[in-house]
Each structure stands twice: as C-alpha cells, then as structure tokens.
Design a protein around this motif. Sequence first.
Motif, PDB file in Angstrom:
ATOM      1  N   GLY A  15     -11.865   5.512 -12.782  1.00  0.00           N
ATOM      2  CA  GLY A  15     -10.618   5.884 -12.564  1.00  0.00           C
ATOM      3  C   GLY A  15      -9.697   4.719 -12.173  1.00  0.00           C
ATOM      4  N   ALA A  16      -8.737   5.021 -11.363  1.00  0.00           N
ATOM      5  CA  ALA A  16      -7.704   4.341 -11.019  1.00  0.00           C
ATOM      6  C   ALA A  16      -8.274   2.891 -10.085  1.00  0.00           C
ATOM      7  CB  ALA A  16      -6.665   4.890 -10.012  1.00  0.00           C
ATOM      8  N   LEU A  17      -9.593   2.755 -10.069  1.00  0.00           N
ATOM      9  CA  LEU A  17     -10.119   1.809  -8.931  1.00  0.00           C
ATOM     10  C   LEU A  17     -10.849   0.590  -9.766  1.00  0.00           C
ATOM     11  CD1 LEU A  17     -11.728   3.833  -6.388  1.00  0.00           C
ATOM     12  CD2 LEU A  17      -9.442   2.931  -6.350  1.00  0.00           C
ATOM     13  N   THR A  18     -10.817  -0.358  -9.459  1.00  0.00           N
ATOM     14  CA  THR A  18     -11.597  -1.683  -9.912  1.00  0.00           C
ATOM     15  C   THR A  18     -12.764  -1.545  -8.451  1.00  0.00           C
ATOM     16  OG1 THR A  18      -9.783  -2.693 -11.231  1.00  0.00           O
ATOM     17  CG2 THR A  18     -11.893  -3.894 -10.352  1.00  0.00           C
ATOM     18  N   VAL A  19     -13.908  -1.615  -9.231  1.00  0.00           N
ATOM     19  CA  VAL A  19     -14.994  -1.596  -8.303  1.00  0.00           C
ATOM     20  C   VAL A  19     -15.763  -2.925  -8.455  1.00  0.00           C
ATOM     21  CG1 VAL A  19     -17.149  -0.715  -7.291  1.00  0.00           C
ATOM     22  CG2 VAL A  19     -15.206   1.032  -8.243  1.00  0.00           C
ATOM     23  N   THR A  20     -15.516  -3.781  -7.505  1.00  0.00           N
ATOM     24  CA  THR A  20     -16.075  -5.240  -7.557  1.00  0.00           C
ATOM     25  C   THR A  20     -17.672  -5.070  -6.597  1.00  0.00           C
ATOM     26  OG1 THR A  20     -14.186  -6.125  -7.846  1.00  0.00           O
ATOM     27  CG2 THR A  20     -16.012  -7.480  -7.371  1.00  0.00           C
ATOM     28  N   ALA A  21     -18.848  -5.293  -7.281  1.00  0.00           N
ATOM     29  CA  ALA A  21     -20.126  -5.802  -6.471  1.00  0.00           C
ATOM     30  C   ALA A  21     -19.892  -6.857  -5.911  1.00  0.00           C
ATOM     31  CB  ALA A  21     -21.208  -5.695  -7.241  1.00  0.00           C
ATOM     32  N   VAL A  22     -20.200  -6.768  -4.403  1.00  0.00           N
ATOM     33  CA  VAL A  22     -20.157  -8.175  -3.650  1.00  0.00           C
ATOM     34  C   VAL A  22     -21.684  -8.275  -3.012  1.00  0.00           C
ATOM     35  CG1 VAL A  22     -17.692  -8.048  -2.917  1.00  0.00           C
ATOM     36  CG2 VAL A  22     -19.171  -6.642  -1.673  1.00  0.00           C
ATOM     37  N   PRO A  23     -21.913  -9.517  -2.571  1.00  0.00           N
ATOM     38  CA  PRO A  23     -23.075  -9.943  -2.041  1.00  0.00           C
ATOM     39  C   PRO A  23     -23.493  -9.363  -0.515  1.00  0.00           C
ATOM     40  CG  PRO A  23     -21.818 -11.858  -2.007  1.00  0.00           C
ATOM     41  CD  PRO A  23     -21.097 -10.761  -2.772  1.00  0.00           C
ATOM     42  N   ALA A  24     -24.791  -8.825  -0.270  1.00  0.00           N
ATOM     43  CA  ALA A  24     -25.305  -8.318   0.641  1.00  0.00           C
ATOM     44  C   ALA A  24     -26.574  -9.119   1.182  1.00  0.00           C
ATOM     45  CB  ALA A  24     -25.183  -6.919   0.760  1.00  0.00           C
ATOM     46  N   GLY A  71      -7.099  -1.117  -6.172  1.00  0.00           N
ATOM     47  CA  GLY A  71      -6.211  -0.570  -7.404  1.00  0.00           C
ATOM     48  C   GLY A  71      -4.841  -0.733  -6.951  1.00  0.00           C
ATOM     49  N   ASP A  72      -3.888  -0.531  -8.072  1.00  0.00           N
ATOM     50  CA  ASP A  72      -2.409  -0.647  -7.785  1.00  0.00           C
ATOM     51  C   ASP A  72      -1.837   0.249  -6.746  1.00  0.00           C
ATOM     52  OD1 ASP A  72      -2.486  -2.574  -9.764  1.00  0.00           O
ATOM     53  OD2 ASP A  72      -1.694  -1.411 -11.515  1.00  0.00           O
ATOM     54  N   MET A 129       0.817  -1.126   0.001  1.00  0.00           N
ATOM     55  CA  MET A 129      -0.133  -0.085   0.194  1.00  0.00           C
ATOM     56  C   MET A 129       0.695   1.187   0.176  1.00  0.00           C
ATOM     57  SD  MET A 129      -3.126  -0.764   2.748  1.00  0.00           S
ATOM     58  CE  MET A 129      -2.116  -0.453   4.013  1.00  0.00           C
ATOM     59  N   THR A 130       0.384   2.396  -0.834  1.00  0.00           N
ATOM     60  CA  THR A 130       1.417   3.353  -0.756  1.00  0.00           C
ATOM     61  C   THR A 130       0.202   4.740  -0.644  1.00  0.00           C
ATOM     62  OG1 THR A 130       0.973   3.633  -3.402  1.00  0.00           O
ATOM     63  CG2 THR A 130       2.880   2.371  -2.533  1.00  0.00           C
ATOM     64  N   GLU A 131      -0.937   4.373  -0.264  1.00  0.00           N
ATOM     65  CA  GLU A 131      -1.955   5.642   0.072  1.00  0.00           C
ATOM     66  C   GLU A 131      -2.910   5.234   0.801  1.00  0.00           C
ATOM     67  OE1 GLU A 131      -5.036   8.076  -2.907  1.00  0.00           O
ATOM     68  OE2 GLU A 131      -3.234   7.461  -3.937  1.00  0.00           O
TER      69      GLU A 131
END
Length: 251
Positions: free
Chosen positions: A113-122, A143-144, A1-3
């Motif tokens: 943007g720089a993010l991958t957004v994955t839907a997850v169950p709820a 994201g990287d 992690m860098t951020e």
Amino acid sequence: MTENLGITLSGGPTALLELGGVRLLTDPTFDAPGDHSIGNRVLVKTEDSVLTEDAVGVVDAVLLSHDQHPDNLDDRGRAYLGTVPLTLVTPSGAERLGGTARGLRPWEETRVGALTVTAVPALHGPEGAEPTTGEVTGFVLSGDGLPTVYVSGDNASVELVREIASRFRVDVAVLFAGAARTALFDGAPLTLTSANAAEAAKVLGVATVVPLHFRGWQHFSEGPDALRKEFAAAGLTDRLVLLEPGERAEV
C-alpha cells in the motif's frame, strides 16, 4: 509526520499495526495457553492471546520475524497465514512456508500500500547464534507523511540497532523485549533485555517505544516492571508506552 501509528497488543509478539491506511499483523500467535514442543525443549504459553483471527480481521500483510519457533508462529498462527495476501519473512522462512510468503534479505524493500517495508538485520541470541536459532528479520516501515517505524523482531543485538539507526531516522520503535531465555547458550538472552531495550531507544533517538514479547510465555524472563525500571533509570520513562493485552494506542 502527519499521522500516528495505531497499535493494538494481542499478547506475546502479536500486535495489529495500522499506518497509512495499511493493516499489518506481527508474529501471529492465537493458540490457547499450554505447552509447545520445540525439539527436545518445551515452551510454555501462560496467557491467552486477546485478539482472535476474526477480531484481527483483514490485514494487508503479516510481518513475521521468523517461522521456526512457536512463540512467534504457533499452530493457529500458521493456519492464519493461509488467509492473508502476503507474509513478509526471512528467505529461508519463505521457502519453508510457501503460499503467500515472500522472503526479504536484509535491506531489501517492498511496497505494501502506502508503505515501504524494508527488512533489517536481527540476531536471535548472542554473537554466533544464527546457526542454532536460525534466520530472523526485523522491519522498518516508512511512507510519505508517515512516522518511520522500526519493528525489531526477535533481535538481541544493540549493535545491529546501531546499524539500523545509521540508515534510518526512526520515530517509533516496536521492540521485542522480554529477555527470552532457554537452555540455549547457557541461558543468554535471545531477545532484548529491558536495559538493552532502553539502550536501543537511546541509539535510535526515538520519540516512542512500544514493547512487545515481554509477557505471555514462561521463558520471557523480564516483564513490564523490569521495562519500567530500566527506562526510568535511563531517563526515558516519557518515551515508554506499555500496553495491556487488548489495549490500543496511537503513537
């Protein structure tokens, strides 16, 4: 992690997330305190949302756990969706909302943007609740060089958290807590209890937990004191970040 993840609590389930140069808003609620009818029931908002639409400013997307309940999407929140470039929500929610709403099935990914957004169950209540409470989703942000962040949405199931933990190494969990209770299911919790939020933190093995959805509405049955107590009992006090409305943290 860098951020780090920057997170600002507005109130209820609404928070501004800043990660990897991307700005995201969870479950927009901007209405003043008061009654909100839902069928033959009334949900009572008890605290104002600190962030106004103007104070939030431009966002890249809204992460909307579900559209069918006013404590997650109220009247002004609904109007706000018309100003944002993308709303990520359940497939049925996207059909109802139209506009820029995009429905994601569980485990479906998209880029923001720089993010991958994955839907997850709820699951919004006890086992078998979905026909009554409707579809709900959570999200995982990755994201990287970035921390992986789980945003639970209105999920009450620790078992689903176990499934998510089997697929992702999560660093920060944004958990919708509050043990929301209504007349549905004989008052069974519709979101994580404080004890289950602590259990979810253990299951995920996260370094940091930032709860949302634990104050601001009358049907949230467990507030910050219950969260502190249960995280202390679980030996996880050092992982808990409890924000006051309007407060920002980097985690």
